[in-house]
Design a protein around this motif. Structure first.
Motif, PDB file in Angstrom:
ATOM      1  N   CYS A  58       0.849  -1.192   0.000  1.00 12.48           N
ATOM      2  CA  CYS A  58       0.000   0.000   0.000  1.00 12.48           C
ATOM      3  C   CYS A  58       0.884   1.240   0.000  1.00 12.48           C
ATOM      4  CB  CYS A  58      -0.914  -0.005   1.234  1.00 12.48           C
ATOM      5  SG  CYS A  58      -2.190   1.269   1.164  1.00 12.48           S
ATOM      6  N   GLN A  60       0.008   3.830   1.681  1.00  7.48           N
ATOM      7  CA  GLN A  60      -0.241   4.439   2.989  1.00  7.48           C
ATOM      8  C   GLN A  60       0.066   3.425   4.103  1.00  7.48           C
ATOM      9  OE1 GLN A  60      -3.851   7.442   1.573  1.00  7.48           O
ATOM     10  NE2 GLN A  60      -4.264   5.982   3.208  1.00  7.48           N
ATOM     11  N   THR A  61       0.122   3.934   5.332  1.00 10.98           N
ATOM     12  CA  THR A  61       0.290   3.055   6.501  1.00 10.98           C
ATOM     13  C   THR A  61      -0.676   3.568   7.583  1.00 10.98           C
ATOM     14  OG1 THR A  61       2.643   3.243   5.961  1.00 10.98           O
ATOM     15  CG2 THR A  61       2.087   1.825   7.807  1.00 10.98           C
ATOM     16  N   CYS A  62      -1.960   3.332   7.376  1.00  5.84           N
ATOM     17  CA  CYS A  62      -2.962   3.899   8.285  1.00  5.84           C
ATOM     18  C   CYS A  62      -2.896   3.226   9.661  1.00  5.84           C
ATOM     19  CB  CYS A  62      -4.362   3.706   7.713  1.00  5.84           C
ATOM     20  SG  CYS A  62      -4.493   4.344   6.046  1.00  5.84           S
ATOM     21  N   ALA A  69      -1.050  -3.352   6.226  1.00  4.21           N
ATOM     22  CA  ALA A  69      -0.494  -3.042   4.897  1.00  4.21           C
ATOM     23  C   ALA A  69       0.446  -1.843   4.972  1.00  4.21           C
ATOM     24  CB  ALA A  69      -1.640  -2.726   3.937  1.00  4.21           C
ATOM     25  N   GLY A 102      -4.218  -4.034   1.097  1.00  4.83           N
ATOM     26  CA  GLY A 102      -3.402  -3.080   0.431  1.00  4.83           C
ATOM     27  C   GLY A 102      -4.142  -2.107  -0.494  1.00  4.83           C
ATOM     28  N   ARG A 243      -3.443  -3.686  13.231  1.00  9.70           N
ATOM     29  CA  ARG A 243      -2.916  -2.483  13.902  1.00  9.70           C
ATOM     30  C   ARG A 243      -3.921  -1.868  14.870  1.00  9.70           C
ATOM     31  NH1 ARG A 243       0.339  -1.424   8.876  1.00  9.70           N
ATOM     32  NH2 ARG A 243      -1.054   0.194   8.126  1.00  9.70           N
TER      33      ARG A 243
HETATM   34  S1  SF4 Z   1      -4.860  -0.992   3.093  1.00 16.78           S
HETATM   35 FE1  SF4 Z   1      -4.505  -0.302   5.194  1.00 16.78          FE
HETATM   36  S2  SF4 Z   1      -2.774   1.109   5.033  1.00 16.78           S
HETATM   37 FE2  SF4 Z   1      -3.608   0.878   2.964  1.00 16.78          FE
HETATM   38  S3  SF4 Z   1      -5.085   2.542   2.708  1.00 16.78           S
HETATM   39 FE3  SF4 Z   1      -6.225   0.760   3.432  1.00 16.78          FE
HETATM   40  S4  SF4 Z   1      -6.275   0.992   5.666  1.00 16.78           S
HETATM   41 FE4  SF4 Z   1      -4.654   2.337   4.884  1.00 16.78          FE
END
Ligand code: SF4
Ligand code: SF4
Length: 342
Positions: A58, A60-62, A69, A102, A243
């Motif tokens: 991904c 991002q790393t939310c 991801a 991802g 997470r």
């Molecule tokens: S897969 Fe996870 S890290 Fe990637 S945008 Fe979605 S929530 Fe965020």
């Protein structure tokens, strides 16, 4: 921010997550709760949707990602597994393909797979994080999705920057608005065949509010302040895995959050859980009752074939693997990839 795996957090190991969720718990187990509600075991009622998780990579790393991801994850579904998926789609009555990750668009076969599914007349959904639409080489992604009438489900945890950025990263809200305007420009949100849905999820250890009231708020603010339109809003409960589980444990909220989910158990929501009409496949081709079970490495069980290459129609009525995280789907109005269920 890095993934749990990259920082060698013990919760990157699914056995550790399951240990926390299953051992020495102070609440009634999910299966016993289901049993009391005369719904154990949960059973699939026919598979309508193949949810394909094409990898954990991904952009991002939310903070609340149940997939763990991020840019440091390298798992990517190879072409061979996509081909198995297409064979199953050809040989079954499944009508919807729900593509997730991802960021699914980062899989090099994403565009090809969408074309193949649409060529077969299947309904395709893309779980899109919005910011990917602005990155290179995906400048034509919005146009591609529109041309193929792909339904978009896009995370936007709140209609204000502060809460969204806190969860998804600095500047994500602004980029998400830019991406939504781009999608609107191609007809998403206004053209009947170009459906665009947003996803709200709570910013902390609390349950989602009423979905239709929240939809109205999103619609009003996004239209008035940013000129953005969309179709539906899905309110999704944060599942106590990945997470978000790490957040619950490190912030000391785990017990209270689980207790709130357990106390809010709703038998009507249990009847509508998405695993009854969906099956999930991972990047290696293994089968799960849903994406959450996939992230806990709980494969389909009870004598079912575990890999997409061994597909069998008996999967349509399989017994579902349930554990205590399933309380996240059955609390209050319930929660699924399509929002509330009861
Ligand atoms: S897969 Fe996870 S890290 Fe990637 S945008 Fe979605 S929530 Fe965020
Ligand atoms: S977590 Fe998965 S298996 Fe459990 S109730 Fe929800 S959809 Fe079904």
């Amino acid at each position: 921010m890095k993934s749990l795996l990259a920082v060698k957090n013990p919760l990157a190991d699914t056995t550790e997550q399951l240990r926390i969720l299953e051992e020495n718990v102070s609440w009634v187990r999910f299966d016993d709760k289901l049993d009391k509600a005369e719904q154990f075991p949960l059973r699939a009622t026919g598979i309508e949707t193949l949810q394909v998780n094409v990898g954990r990579l991904c952009n991002q790393t939310c903070g609340h990602c149940h997939v763990d991801a991020g840019p440091d994850r390298k798992e990517i579904m190879p072409r061979e597994i996509f081909e198995h998926c297409l064979r199953v789609l050809d040989d079954s009555d499944i009508h919807t393909v729900d593509i997730t990750g991802g960021a699914p668009e980062l899989n090099p076969d994403f565009y090809w797979f969408v074309e193949e599914c649409r060529r077969r007349g299947l309904h395709v959904m893309d779980r899109c994080n919005l910011t990917i639409l602005l990155t290179r080489p995906h400048e034509k992604l919005a146009e591609f999705l529109a041309n193929h009438q792909v339904e978009i489900i896009a995370s936007l945890p709140y209609f204000q920057a502060k809460q969204t950025d806190a969860q998804r990263g600095e500047g994500v809200f602004e980029k998400s608005i830019e991406a939504l305007r781009l999608l609107n420009a191609f007809g998403y949100g206004t053209n009947e065949s170009l459906r665009l849905h947003l996803v709200y999820n709570p910013a902390g250890a609390f349950m989602a509010p009423n979905q239709s009231a929240m939809r109205d708020k999103y619609a009003r603010v996004l239209k008035q302040e940013y000129g953005v339109v969309f179709n539906d809003l899905y309110c999704i409960t944060n599942m106590p895995i990945g997470r978000f589980l790490d957040f619950l444990v490190t912030s000391g909220n785990y017990e209270d959050y689980m207790t709130a989910l357990v106390n809010a158990f709703n038998p009507a929501a249990a009847r509508g859980v998405m695993c009854r009409s969906l099956i999930s496949v991972d990047w290696q081709g293994f089968l799960y009752d849903c994406d959450f079970n996939q992230m806990l490495d709980l494969k389909v069980d009870h004598g079912m074939p575990k890999h997409i290459s061994q597909w069998h129609p008996s999967l349509n009525t399989r017994e579902i693997v349930t554990r205590n995280h399933c309380y996240g789907c059955t609390a209050g109005a319930g929660s699924s990839c399509g929002g509330t269920v009861a």
